[in-house]
Design a protein around this motif. Structure first.
Motif, short mmCIF file in Angstrom:
data_model
loop_
_atom_site.label_atom_id
_atom_site.label_comp_id
_atom_site.label_asym_id
_atom_site.label_seq_id
_atom_site.Cartn_x
_atom_site.Cartn_y
_atom_site.Cartn_z
N MET A 50 0.84 -1.17 0.00
CA MET A 50 0.00 0.00 0.00
C MET A 50 0.89 1.24 0.00
N VAL A 51 0.60 2.16 -0.85
CA VAL A 51 1.36 3.40 -0.95
C VAL A 51 1.06 4.27 0.28
N LYS A 52 2.13 4.75 0.91
CA LYS A 52 2.00 5.63 2.07
C LYS A 52 2.56 6.99 1.69
N SER A 53 2.39 7.95 2.57
CA SER A 53 2.91 9.27 2.23
C SER A 53 3.41 10.01 3.47
N THR A 54 4.34 10.90 3.22
CA THR A 54 4.80 11.87 4.19
C THR A 54 4.33 13.23 3.66
N ARG A 55 4.79 14.30 4.27
CA ARG A 55 4.38 15.62 3.78
C ARG A 55 4.83 15.87 2.35
N HIS A 79 14.46 -13.73 9.39
CA HIS A 79 13.95 -13.04 8.21
C HIS A 79 12.98 -11.97 8.69
N LEU A 80 13.16 -10.74 8.27
CA LEU A 80 12.21 -9.67 8.55
C LEU A 80 11.86 -8.99 7.24
N PHE A 81 10.60 -8.60 7.12
CA PHE A 81 10.13 -7.85 5.97
C PHE A 81 9.55 -6.56 6.52
N ILE A 82 10.29 -5.47 6.35
CA ILE A 82 9.97 -4.22 7.05
C ILE A 82 9.71 -3.11 6.05
N GLY A 83 8.60 -2.38 6.27
CA GLY A 83 8.29 -1.19 5.48
C GLY A 83 8.78 0.04 6.22
N SER A 84 9.31 1.00 5.46
CA SER A 84 9.90 2.17 6.08
C SER A 84 9.71 3.41 5.22
N PRO A 85 9.63 4.58 5.86
CA PRO A 85 9.65 5.81 5.08
C PRO A 85 11.02 6.00 4.44
N PRO A 86 11.11 6.79 3.37
CA PRO A 86 12.38 6.95 2.66
C PRO A 86 13.47 7.64 3.47
N LYS A 87 13.14 8.28 4.59
CA LYS A 87 14.16 8.97 5.39
C LYS A 87 15.10 8.00 6.09
N ASN A 88 14.71 6.72 6.22
CA ASN A 88 15.53 5.73 6.91
C ASN A 88 16.33 4.89 5.92
N ALA A 89 17.64 4.95 6.04
CA ALA A 89 18.49 4.12 5.19
C ALA A 89 18.35 2.66 5.62
N GLU A 111 6.95 -0.51 9.62
CA GLU A 111 5.91 -1.53 9.49
C GLU A 111 6.57 -2.90 9.43
N LEU A 112 6.29 -3.72 10.43
CA LEU A 112 6.79 -5.10 10.41
C LEU A 112 5.75 -5.92 9.66
N ALA A 113 5.94 -6.06 8.35
CA ALA A 113 4.96 -6.74 7.50
C ALA A 113 4.99 -8.25 7.73
N GLU A 114 6.18 -8.80 7.96
CA GLU A 114 6.33 -10.25 8.16
C GLU A 114 7.62 -10.50 8.91
N SER A 115 7.60 -11.49 9.77
CA SER A 115 8.83 -11.90 10.45
C SER A 115 8.84 -13.41 10.61
N GLU A 116 10.01 -13.97 10.52
CA GLU A 116 10.18 -15.40 10.74
C GLU A 116 11.52 -15.61 11.42
N GLY A 141 11.64 -4.66 -4.78
CA GLY A 141 11.86 -4.48 -6.22
C GLY A 141 10.62 -4.77 -7.03
N SER A 142 10.78 -5.57 -8.06
CA SER A 142 9.64 -5.89 -8.91
C SER A 142 8.78 -7.00 -8.32
N ALA A 143 9.29 -7.69 -7.30
CA ALA A 143 8.48 -8.71 -6.63
C ALA A 143 7.43 -8.00 -5.79
N SER A 144 6.25 -8.56 -5.76
CA SER A 144 5.21 -7.93 -4.96
C SER A 144 5.44 -8.19 -3.48
N LYS A 145 4.88 -7.33 -2.67
CA LYS A 145 4.97 -7.49 -1.22
C LYS A 145 4.41 -8.85 -0.83
N GLY A 146 3.31 -9.25 -1.43
CA GLY A 146 2.70 -10.54 -1.13
C GLY A 146 3.61 -11.71 -1.45
N ALA A 147 4.34 -11.64 -2.55
CA ALA A 147 5.26 -12.72 -2.93
C ALA A 147 6.37 -12.88 -1.90
#
Length: 126
Positions: free
Chosen positions: A1-6, A61-71, A49-54, A107-113
């Motif tokens: 899902m697309v998120k936004s900052t200011r 394995h962690l799948f984490i969503g982040s704003p672009p300000k975080n490297a 956003e911790l989308a998935e963890s194992e 990348g080109s893989a979907s978040k669901g994949a």
């Protein structure tokens, strides 16, 4: 899902993998449950956003969503450093991570994949 900052719209997800020191297989049972809780706490505190963890016996394995300000390297440092510190302060057994890690973008893989791949790792046992 697309998120936004200011000023930006983003959809950044990182697949992060790291291992305990000496690649020992001890991340099971209560240790696994405790680490999953700690990873969720860290992500909440850092607005990630911790989308998935194992947590596997010898790696994470962690799948984490982040704003672009975080490297990506900063996110990995937060997760590894804070998790080790919190775990070692709360419990008698110790967790130590190696300095190395893997990080990749969805990348080109979907978040669901990527989420399905991480979930399937539990069945593989490695």
């Amino acid at each position: 899902m697309v998120k936004s900052t200011r000023h930006a719209k983003y959809e950044l997800y990182y697949h992060i993998v790291f291992v305990p020191k000496y690649r020992r297989s001890y991340l099971t049972g209560k240790t696994k449950e405790r680490l999953e809780t700690i990873f969720a706490e860290i992500c909440e505190d850092k607005d990630l956003e911790l989308a998935e963890s194992e947590v596997m016996p010898d790696h994470v394995h962690l799948f984490i969503g982040s704003p672009p300000k975080n490297a990506p390297s900063l996110i990995v440092n937060w997760v590894k450093g804070i998790s080790a510190r919190k775990y070692n302060q709360r419990y008698d057994d110790r967790v130590k991570w190696t300095r190395s890690y893997y990080v990749g973008t969805a990348g080109s893989a979907s978040k669901g994949a990527v989420e399905r791949y991480i979930a399937e790792q539990e069945g593989e046992g490695a």
